[in-house]
Design an enzyme around this catalytic site. Structure first.
Site, short mmCIF file in Angstrom:
data_model
loop_
_atom_site.label_atom_id
_atom_site.label_comp_id
_atom_site.label_asym_id
_atom_site.label_seq_id
_atom_site.Cartn_x
_atom_site.Cartn_y
_atom_site.Cartn_z
N GLY A 11 0.87 -1.19 -0.10
CA GLY A 11 -0.45 0.03 0.00
C GLY A 11 0.65 1.81 -0.21
O GLY A 11 2.52 1.19 -0.08
N ASP A 32 0.60 -8.94 1.51
CA ASP A 32 0.06 -8.58 1.06
C ASP A 32 -1.46 -9.30 0.10
O ASP A 32 -1.15 -9.47 -1.03
CB ASP A 32 -0.33 -7.04 0.59
CG ASP A 32 -0.84 -5.62 0.07
OD1 ASP A 32 -1.79 -5.89 -0.23
OD2 ASP A 32 -0.41 -4.64 1.26
N ASN A 33 -2.62 -8.38 0.36
CA ASN A 33 -3.76 -9.41 -0.75
C ASN A 33 -3.62 -8.45 -1.90
O ASN A 33 -4.92 -8.81 -2.63
CB ASN A 33 -5.04 -9.78 -0.09
CG ASN A 33 -5.10 -8.93 0.67
OD1 ASN A 33 -5.16 -8.00 0.90
ND2 ASN A 33 -6.84 -9.03 1.09
N ASP A 57 -4.18 -13.03 2.24
CA ASP A 57 -4.94 -12.19 2.72
C ASP A 57 -4.72 -12.36 4.23
O ASP A 57 -5.42 -13.67 5.06
CB ASP A 57 -6.57 -13.00 2.93
CG ASP A 57 -7.73 -12.12 3.60
OD1 ASP A 57 -7.53 -11.25 4.81
OD2 ASP A 57 -8.66 -12.04 3.24
N VAL A 58 -4.53 -11.37 5.37
CA VAL A 58 -3.99 -12.08 6.85
C VAL A 58 -5.08 -11.97 7.53
O VAL A 58 -4.64 -12.24 8.49
CB VAL A 58 -2.58 -10.53 7.31
CG1 VAL A 58 -1.38 -10.62 6.33
CG2 VAL A 58 -3.40 -9.55 7.54
N LYS A 92 -12.53 -7.15 9.39
CA LYS A 92 -11.94 -8.73 9.61
C LYS A 92 -10.09 -8.23 9.50
O LYS A 92 -9.97 -8.69 10.29
CB LYS A 92 -12.33 -9.68 8.70
CG LYS A 92 -13.28 -10.05 8.83
CD LYS A 92 -14.19 -10.84 7.43
CE LYS A 92 -13.67 -12.31 7.45
NZ LYS A 92 -13.89 -13.34 6.17
N TYR A 146 -14.09 0.85 11.01
CA TYR A 146 -12.90 1.33 10.57
C TYR A 146 -12.05 1.60 12.00
O TYR A 146 -11.32 1.31 13.02
CB TYR A 146 -12.34 2.17 9.48
CG TYR A 146 -11.03 2.34 9.40
CD1 TYR A 146 -10.10 2.02 9.36
CD2 TYR A 146 -10.16 3.41 10.01
CE1 TYR A 146 -8.40 2.26 8.84
CE2 TYR A 146 -9.04 4.40 9.69
CZ TYR A 146 -8.72 3.54 9.34
OH TYR A 146 -6.88 3.76 9.13
N TYR A 160 -1.99 -8.78 24.52
CA TYR A 160 0.00 -9.85 24.20
C TYR A 160 0.19 -9.29 24.69
O TYR A 160 1.57 -10.68 25.17
CB TYR A 160 -0.18 -9.89 22.49
CG TYR A 160 -1.14 -11.27 21.87
CD1 TYR A 160 -2.63 -11.29 21.59
CD2 TYR A 160 -0.22 -12.41 21.77
CE1 TYR A 160 -3.11 -12.32 21.31
CE2 TYR A 160 -0.42 -13.22 21.07
CZ TYR A 160 -2.42 -13.22 20.65
OH TYR A 160 -2.89 -14.00 19.89
N THR A 176 -1.50 10.92 6.47
CA THR A 176 -0.60 11.25 5.71
C THR A 176 -0.70 11.53 4.79
O THR A 176 -1.38 10.29 3.71
CB THR A 176 0.50 10.32 6.32
OG1 THR A 176 0.07 10.57 7.58
CG2 THR A 176 1.59 10.71 5.49
P1 NAD Z 1 -3.68 1.51 1.84
O1 NAD Z 1 -5.30 1.12 1.33
O2 NAD Z 1 -2.39 1.97 0.55
O3 NAD Z 1 -3.14 -0.07 2.20
C1 NAD Z 1 -2.84 -0.53 3.13
C2 NAD Z 1 -2.49 -1.44 2.67
O4 NAD Z 1 -2.97 -3.29 3.39
C3 NAD Z 1 -2.79 -2.25 0.83
O5 NAD Z 1 -1.55 -3.05 0.03
C4 NAD Z 1 -3.95 -3.66 0.97
O6 NAD Z 1 -4.09 -4.27 -0.06
C5 NAD Z 1 -3.86 -4.17 2.28
N1 NAD Z 1 -4.22 -4.92 2.89
C6 NAD Z 1 -5.97 -4.67 2.79
N2 NAD Z 1 -6.23 -6.10 4.07
C7 NAD Z 1 -5.64 -6.69 3.29
C8 NAD Z 1 -5.31 -8.69 4.06
N3 NAD Z 1 -6.53 -8.60 4.56
N4 NAD Z 1 -4.49 -8.87 3.77
C9 NAD Z 1 -3.72 -8.15 3.27
N5 NAD Z 1 -2.93 -7.52 2.56
C10 NAD Z 1 -4.31 -6.16 2.87
O7 NAD Z 1 -3.59 2.38 3.04
P2 NAD Z 1 -2.10 2.96 3.63
O8 NAD Z 1 -2.90 4.47 3.59
O9 NAD Z 1 -1.54 3.00 3.46
O10 NAD Z 1 -2.48 2.80 5.77
C11 NAD Z 1 -1.54 1.55 5.76
C12 NAD Z 1 -1.80 1.61 7.36
O11 NAD Z 1 -2.31 2.59 7.83
C13 NAD Z 1 -3.90 0.77 7.43
O12 NAD Z 1 -3.37 -0.30 8.92
C14 NAD Z 1 -4.13 2.25 7.80
O13 NAD Z 1 -4.81 1.99 8.88
C15 NAD Z 1 -3.07 2.74 8.50
N6 NAD Z 1 -3.30 4.52 8.47
C16 NAD Z 1 -2.87 5.27 7.33
C17 NAD Z 1 -3.34 6.29 7.31
C18 NAD Z 1 -2.26 7.74 6.42
O14 NAD Z 1 -2.90 8.64 6.37
N7 NAD Z 1 -2.70 6.91 5.40
C19 NAD Z 1 -3.69 7.44 8.63
C20 NAD Z 1 -3.60 6.72 9.60
C21 NAD Z 1 -3.78 4.71 9.53
#
Ligand code: NAD
Ligand code: UDP
Length: 315
Positions: A11, A32-33, A57-58, A92, A146, A160, A176
């Site tokens: 991501g 990553d899925n 899928d984790v 999930k 969420y 944990y 971000t």
């Molecule tokens: P993103 O959607 O670009 O990345 C998320 C990644 O997780 C993707 O590559 C997706 O394919 C993978 N994913 C989702 N479900 C999955 C699963 N079940 N199994 C395996 N892979 C899975 O989003 P991001 O902005 O890069 O966010 C990454 C993390 O940071 C997330 O946990 C998000 O909650 C957290 N976060 C991001 C922000 C931000 O501003 N970008 C803010 C707060 C929290």
């Protein structure tokens, strides 16, 4: 050589994190899925013997061969559009995905880091938000999938830590932005930049009076890396305290792009937080961290990326 497992590494944030960990001399396994991520985000690491990719899928159990020193759980849809389209997958991955990745860390004796979010504060009644604030979340509203998944994930991580003595970290990430956000992921930065670049109206939700504080991705990754190396178990906010209204932000993007796109006011989504600004006193104190990239510079780099993406899409 230390080994890190990064869930969600394909991501936006995860791909920057994988690059940073490899640059720090680690072996990195990305799991990553690809539900919202892209394999191309990891192109810079293809061919590196230190990097491997596992499509999985984790939310379903998984195993990694050999020793693992760090597990960083970033998998989750993160844009409001994505998690509203994928509510059950979001719940999930925040619950079962957190449990499975914690199980991996426990089995390997690895340090664990959870990517949590400012959304645990919901529509906050305390401003700016310190880590000690418990939040104001609507559990049954559309964003609840969420927010509550991340709140559950934090509770699971602490359980944990307390029950199994797992060495854990929790980062509460505030908005971000930067290269590798999907142009159409619906979040405000890609939406406005893409609209300004293509001369379309900028879609401001509500009256644009709600506030956010935007952190450039490089600053965030630096904060996360310092947290990983610290001994701070309690949650830490990482974000940029420079707060602005969404309407001000729309004007800033128009100016940075050099666009005269009009503003198109649209209905405010349900439970959209009215204000958000991180209190980063704890990160300053325990990590010696604060953001360094000014908005104008972060936007310049981000706009450059989106220009290229849009030109390639048209070619
Ligand atoms: P993103 O959607 O670009 O990345 C998320 C990644 O997780 C993707 O590559 C997706 O394919 C993978 N994913 C989702 N479900 C999955 C699963 N079940 N199994 C395996 N892979 C899975 O989003 P991001 O902005 O890069 O966010 C990454 C993390 O940071 C997330 O946990 C998000 O909650 C957290 N976060 C991001 C922000 C931000 O501003 N970008 C803010 C707060 C929290
Ligand atoms: N927003 C907007 N226009 C858009 C997308 C978002 O005005 O096209 C607003 C949204 O209502 C929110 C803010 O911008 O108030 C940040 O939205 P985003 O989806 O980026 O993240 P959030 O902080 O809400 O999780």
């Amino acid at each position: 050589m230390k080994t890190a497992v990064v869930t969600g590494g394909a991501g936006f944030l995860g791909s920057h994190l994988c690059e940073r960990l490899v640059a720090e001399g680690m072996r990195v396994v990305c799991v990553d899925n690809l539900v919202t991520g892209k394999r191309e985000n990891l192109r810079a690491l293809d061919g590196s013997p230190a990097f491997s990719f596992l499509r999985h899928d984790v939310s379903r159990p998984f195993e990694i061969e050999g020793p693992v020193d760090f597990v960083l759980h970033f998998a989750s849809p993160a844009s409001p559009i994505d998690y509203l389209e994928l509510p059950i997958q979001t719940l999930k991955v925040g619950s079962l995905g957190t449990h499975n990745s914690l199980g991996l860390a426990k089995a390997k004796g690895a340090r664990y880091l959870l990517a949590s979010t400012s959304e645990v504060y919901g529509d906050p009644l305390v401003h700016p938000q310190p880590e000690s604030y418990w939040g104001n979340v609507n559990p049954v509203g559309p964003r609840g999938v969420y927010d509550e998944a991340k709140r559950f994930a934090e509770a699971m991580v602490m359980a944990y830590h307390r029950v199994h003595g797992l060495d854990t970290r929790i980062v509460r990430i505030f908005n971000t932005y930067g290269p590798r956000m999907r142009p159409r992921d619906g979040r405000v930065v890609p939406a406005f930049v893409q609209q300004a670049l293509s001369g379309q109206p900028l879609t401001v939700f509500g009256d644009g009076g709600q506030t956010r504080s935007f952190c450039y991705v490089d600053d965030l990754i630096e904060g996360i890396f310092r947290l990983l190396e610290s001994d701070q178990v309690d949650p830490v906010n990482i974000g940029n305290p420079h707060e602005m209204t969404i309407l001000q932000f729309a004007h800033a993007i128009r100016e940075a792009v050099g666009s005269d796109s009009p503003i198109d006011f649209r209905p405010l989504p349900v439970d959209d937080p009215k204000a958000r600004q991180p209190d980063i006193a704890l990160a300053r104190r325990v990590l010696g961290w604060e953001p360094r990239v000014p908005l104008a510079e972060g936007l310049r780099r981000t706009i450059g990326y989106f220009r290229e993406v849009l030109e390639n899409a048209e070619a």
